[in-house]
Design a protein around this motif. Structure first.
Motif, PDB file in Angstrom:
ATOM      1  N   HIS A   3       0.972  -1.296  -0.134  1.00  0.00           N
ATOM      2  CA  HIS A   3      -0.267  -0.214  -0.045  1.00  0.00           C
ATOM      3  C   HIS A   3       0.955   1.235  -0.020  1.00  0.00           C
ATOM      4  O   HIS A   3       0.647   2.236   0.794  1.00  0.00           O
ATOM      5  N   ASN A   4       1.827   1.088  -0.885  1.00  0.00           N
ATOM      6  CA  ASN A   4       2.898   2.365  -0.662  1.00  0.00           C
ATOM      7  C   ASN A   4       2.663   3.571  -1.581  1.00  0.00           C
ATOM      8  O   ASN A   4       2.790   4.604  -1.117  1.00  0.00           O
ATOM      9  N   GLU A   5       1.760   2.901  -2.757  1.00  0.00           N
ATOM     10  CA  GLU A   5       1.883   4.259  -3.793  1.00  0.00           C
ATOM     11  C   GLU A   5       0.329   4.224  -4.148  1.00  0.00           C
ATOM     12  O   GLU A   5      -0.390   3.400  -4.095  1.00  0.00           O
ATOM     13  N   LEU A   6       0.116   5.641  -4.560  1.00  0.00           N
ATOM     14  CA  LEU A   6      -1.293   5.833  -4.882  1.00  0.00           C
ATOM     15  C   LEU A   6      -1.908   5.278  -6.070  1.00  0.00           C
ATOM     16  O   LEU A   6      -0.849   4.774  -7.090  1.00  0.00           O
ATOM     17  N   MET A   7      -2.941   5.183  -6.244  1.00  0.00           N
ATOM     18  CA  MET A   7      -3.401   4.579  -7.520  1.00  0.00           C
ATOM     19  C   MET A   7      -4.610   5.528  -8.088  1.00  0.00           C
ATOM     20  O   MET A   7      -5.450   5.658  -7.197  1.00  0.00           O
ATOM     21  N   VAL A   8      -4.512   5.830  -9.438  1.00  0.00           N
ATOM     22  CA  VAL A   8      -5.732   6.578  -9.968  1.00  0.00           C
ATOM     23  C   VAL A   8      -6.325   5.566 -11.008  1.00  0.00           C
ATOM     24  O   VAL A   8      -5.581   5.389 -12.162  1.00  0.00           O
ATOM     25  N   ILE A   9      -7.620   5.476 -10.817  1.00  0.00           N
ATOM     26  CA  ILE A   9      -8.546   4.610 -11.811  1.00  0.00           C
ATOM     27  C   ILE A   9      -9.287   5.640 -12.382  1.00  0.00           C
ATOM     28  O   ILE A   9     -10.052   6.314 -11.703  1.00  0.00           O
ATOM     29  N   SER A  10      -9.353   5.837 -13.977  1.00  0.00           N
ATOM     30  CA  SER A  10     -10.298   6.855 -14.585  1.00  0.00           C
ATOM     31  C   SER A  10     -11.166   6.161 -15.467  1.00  0.00           C
ATOM     32  O   SER A  10     -10.590   5.227 -16.096  1.00  0.00           O
ATOM     33  N   LEU A  11     -12.421   6.574 -15.431  1.00  0.00           N
ATOM     34  CA  LEU A  11     -13.500   6.028 -16.401  1.00  0.00           C
ATOM     35  C   LEU A  11     -13.930   6.888 -17.383  1.00  0.00           C
ATOM     36  O   LEU A  11     -14.284   7.836 -17.059  1.00  0.00           O
ATOM     37  N   SER A  23     -19.207   1.155 -12.595  1.00  0.00           N
ATOM     38  CA  SER A  23     -17.856   0.684 -12.445  1.00  0.00           C
ATOM     39  C   SER A  23     -17.198   1.560 -11.522  1.00  0.00           C
ATOM     40  O   SER A  23     -16.307   1.052 -10.690  1.00  0.00           O
ATOM     41  N   ALA A  24     -17.271   2.777 -11.605  1.00  0.00           N
ATOM     42  CA  ALA A  24     -16.715   3.678 -10.566  1.00  0.00           C
ATOM     43  C   ALA A  24     -17.035   3.388  -9.033  1.00  0.00           C
ATOM     44  O   ALA A  24     -15.951   3.323  -8.325  1.00  0.00           O
ATOM     45  N   ILE A  25     -18.087   3.041  -9.000  1.00  0.00           N
ATOM     46  CA  ILE A  25     -18.647   2.813  -7.507  1.00  0.00           C
ATOM     47  C   ILE A  25     -17.828   1.608  -6.852  1.00  0.00           C
ATOM     48  O   ILE A  25     -17.508   1.290  -5.858  1.00  0.00           O
ATOM     49  N   HIS A  26     -18.098   0.384  -7.964  1.00  0.00           N
ATOM     50  CA  HIS A  26     -17.630  -1.109  -7.628  1.00  0.00           C
ATOM     51  C   HIS A  26     -15.964  -0.859  -7.365  1.00  0.00           C
ATOM     52  O   HIS A  26     -15.347  -1.470  -6.406  1.00  0.00           O
ATOM     53  N   LEU A  27     -15.382  -0.235  -8.312  1.00  0.00           N
ATOM     54  CA  LEU A  27     -13.874  -0.017  -8.312  1.00  0.00           C
ATOM     55  C   LEU A  27     -13.402   0.675  -7.246  1.00  0.00           C
ATOM     56  O   LEU A  27     -12.372   0.232  -6.384  1.00  0.00           O
ATOM     57  N   SER A  28     -14.255   1.761  -6.631  1.00  0.00           N
ATOM     58  CA  SER A  28     -13.852   2.489  -5.693  1.00  0.00           C
ATOM     59  C   SER A  28     -13.651   1.483  -4.213  1.00  0.00           C
ATOM     60  O   SER A  28     -13.002   1.541  -3.514  1.00  0.00           O
ATOM     61  N   ALA A  29     -14.920   0.853  -4.206  1.00  0.00           N
ATOM     62  CA  ALA A  29     -15.103  -0.066  -3.011  1.00  0.00           C
ATOM     63  C   ALA A  29     -13.970  -1.273  -2.894  1.00  0.00           C
ATOM     64  O   ALA A  29     -13.653  -1.518  -1.915  1.00  0.00           O
ATOM     65  N   LEU A  30     -13.380  -1.677  -3.965  1.00  0.00           N
ATOM     66  CA  LEU A  30     -12.144  -2.739  -4.212  1.00  0.00           C
ATOM     67  C   LEU A  30     -10.928  -1.797  -3.716  1.00  0.00           C
ATOM     68  O   LEU A  30     -10.141  -2.414  -3.091  1.00  0.00           O
ATOM     69  N   LEU A  31     -10.820  -0.590  -4.231  1.00  0.00           N
ATOM     70  CA  LEU A  31      -9.406   0.196  -4.233  1.00  0.00           C
ATOM     71  C   LEU A  31      -9.538   0.537  -2.573  1.00  0.00           C
ATOM     72  O   LEU A  31      -8.404   0.574  -2.146  1.00  0.00           O
ATOM     73  N   ALA A  32     -10.816   0.764  -2.082  1.00  0.00           N
ATOM     74  CA  ALA A  32     -10.844   1.228  -0.658  1.00  0.00           C
ATOM     75  C   ALA A  32     -10.417  -0.011   0.275  1.00  0.00           C
ATOM     76  O   ALA A  32      -9.913   0.210   1.571  1.00  0.00           O
ATOM     77  N   ARG A  33     -10.126  -1.566  -0.021  1.00  0.00           N
ATOM     78  CA  ARG A  33      -9.454  -2.349   0.781  1.00  0.00           C
ATOM     79  C   ARG A  33      -7.869  -2.033   0.796  1.00  0.00           C
ATOM     80  O   ARG A  33      -7.445  -2.590   1.621  1.00  0.00           O
ATOM     81  N   HIS A  34      -7.468  -1.116  -0.027  1.00  0.00           N
ATOM     82  CA  HIS A  34      -5.966  -0.975  -0.076  1.00  0.00           C
ATOM     83  C   HIS A  34      -5.630   0.319   0.592  1.00  0.00           C
ATOM     84  O   HIS A  34      -4.408   0.669   0.826  1.00  0.00           O
ATOM     85  N   GLY A  35      -6.803   1.169   1.023  1.00  0.00           N
ATOM     86  CA  GLY A  35      -6.183   2.579   1.178  1.00  0.00           C
ATOM     87  C   GLY A  35      -7.701   3.502   1.038  1.00  0.00           C
ATOM     88  O   GLY A  35      -8.266   3.286   0.365  1.00  0.00           O
ATOM     89  N   GLY A  56     -24.580   6.358   2.044  1.00  0.00           N
ATOM     90  CA  GLY A  56     -23.962   6.895   3.168  1.00  0.00           C
ATOM     91  C   GLY A  56     -22.632   6.089   3.648  1.00  0.00           C
ATOM     92  O   GLY A  56     -21.932   5.719   2.825  1.00  0.00           O
ATOM     93  N   GLU A  57     -22.622   5.798   4.815  1.00  0.00           N
ATOM     94  CA  GLU A  57     -21.639   4.984   5.212  1.00  0.00           C
ATOM     95  C   GLU A  57     -21.484   3.581   4.787  1.00  0.00           C
ATOM     96  O   GLU A  57     -20.525   2.876   5.114  1.00  0.00           O
ATOM     97  N   GLN A  58     -22.604   2.986   4.125  1.00  0.00           N
ATOM     98  CA  GLN A  58     -22.430   1.716   3.720  1.00  0.00           C
ATOM     99  C   GLN A  58     -21.361   1.672   2.705  1.00  0.00           C
ATOM    100  O   GLN A  58     -21.029   0.454   2.241  1.00  0.00           O
ATOM    101  N   LEU A  59     -21.024   2.623   1.957  1.00  0.00           N
ATOM    102  CA  LEU A  59     -20.092   2.542   1.017  1.00  0.00           C
ATOM    103  C   LEU A  59     -18.692   3.073   1.626  1.00  0.00           C
ATOM    104  O   LEU A  59     -18.716   4.054   2.203  1.00  0.00           O
ATOM    105  N   PRO A  60     -17.709   2.188   1.541  1.00  0.00           N
ATOM    106  CA  PRO A  60     -16.282   2.452   2.267  1.00  0.00           C
ATOM    107  C   PRO A  60     -15.668   3.574   1.789  1.00  0.00           C
ATOM    108  O   PRO A  60     -14.229   3.205   1.610  1.00  0.00           O
TER     109      PRO A  60
END
Ligand SMILES: Nc1ncnc2c1ncn2[C@@H]1O[C@H](COP(=O)(O)OP(=O)(O)O)[C@@H](O)[C@H]1O
Ligand SMILES: [Mg+2]
Length: 213
Positions: A3-11, A23-35, A56-60
């Motif tokens: 979890h050292n470097e930032l990642m930018v995913i663009s759609l 896709s943005a919502i679901h990939l954000s939830a997956l990326l949130a596992r890393h930081g 709200g808080e249901q999305l990480p």
């Protein structure tokens, strides 16, 4: 997980209704596992922002518009950008330059080679190898499977890499929007759709340049 470097995913996509926001919502939830992850909603329709507002808080992860991103960027590690619909030329080039990986979601029945070619041609002016560009087939079904594989071949002939994993069509994605949740919370088919995005995400991690995630 590192979890050292930032990642930018663009759609991005030429047309609306292609699965950018989903896709943005679901990939954000997956990326949130890393930081800590910030989804920046650049689209005028602001569908990512309203999805998050319902959930709200249901999305990480955090969702903001461009203005808010200037303040919030400092306190986040990873970024997903739901780009403005219908970007052309310089807009696509900017999106590409700012991203570790630029994803173009496509529904095979709506996709045109013409629009993929225009996107590729714009990016080729700054990167002839299209290294960070990936096409993603969404809303796939057993019926359009063959069409998807044909389209995949044609797109790859243009020099555009495609994500092997496709995202299936399920109504649970629509239910997810309405309740502000993830498809994984929606039921059996939604969970399968979520697993699709998990595998898509794994391919994106490999696509990103060394150093990112
Ligand atoms: N895999 C999928 N299966 C079924 N419906 C989907 C899927 N992905 C997106 N949708 C639906 O398609 C519509 C457009 O998706 P959206 O993500 O909002 O696209 P965009 O942001 O490109 O306009 C929405 O109603 C969304 O719920
Ligand atoms: Mg959208």
């Amino acid at each position: 997980m590192c979890h050292n470097e930032l990642m930018v995913i663009s759609l991005t996509s030429k047309k609306g209704g292609c699965g950018k926001t989903t896709s943005a919502i679901h990939l954000s939830a997956l990326l949130a596992r890393h930081g800590k992850t910030l989804l920046i909603d650049m689209d005028d329709a602001k569908h990512s922002i309203s999805w998050k507002a319902r959930g709200g808080e249901q999305l990480p992860f955090t969702v903001t518009d461009y203005g808010g991103s200037l303040r919030l960027a400092r306190s986040h590690e990873h970024f997903v950008i739901d780009q403005k619909g219908g970007l052309t030329g310089d807009g696509i080039i900017d999106a590409y330059n700012d991203a570790d990986v630029l994803v173009v979601p496509a529904i095979v029945e709506m996709m045109t080679l013409e629009s993929m070619l225009q996107t590729a041609d714009a990016i080729k002016t700054v990167d002839p190898t299209l290294a960070k560009l990936r096409a993603l087939f969404v809303q796939t079904t057993p019926h359009n499977k063959r069409l998807v594989e044909e389209a995949r071949r044609e797109i790859e002939e243009l020099g555009v890499k495609t994500i092997r994993q496709t995202v299936r069509h399920t109504e649970d994605f629509k239910h997810a929007v309405n309740s502000g949740k993830l498809a994984s919370n929606m039921g059996k088919y939604g969970r399968l759709g979520w697993y699709d995005y998990e595998r898509v995400f794994d391919e994106l991690r490999l696509a990103a340049p060394a150093g990112a995630l």
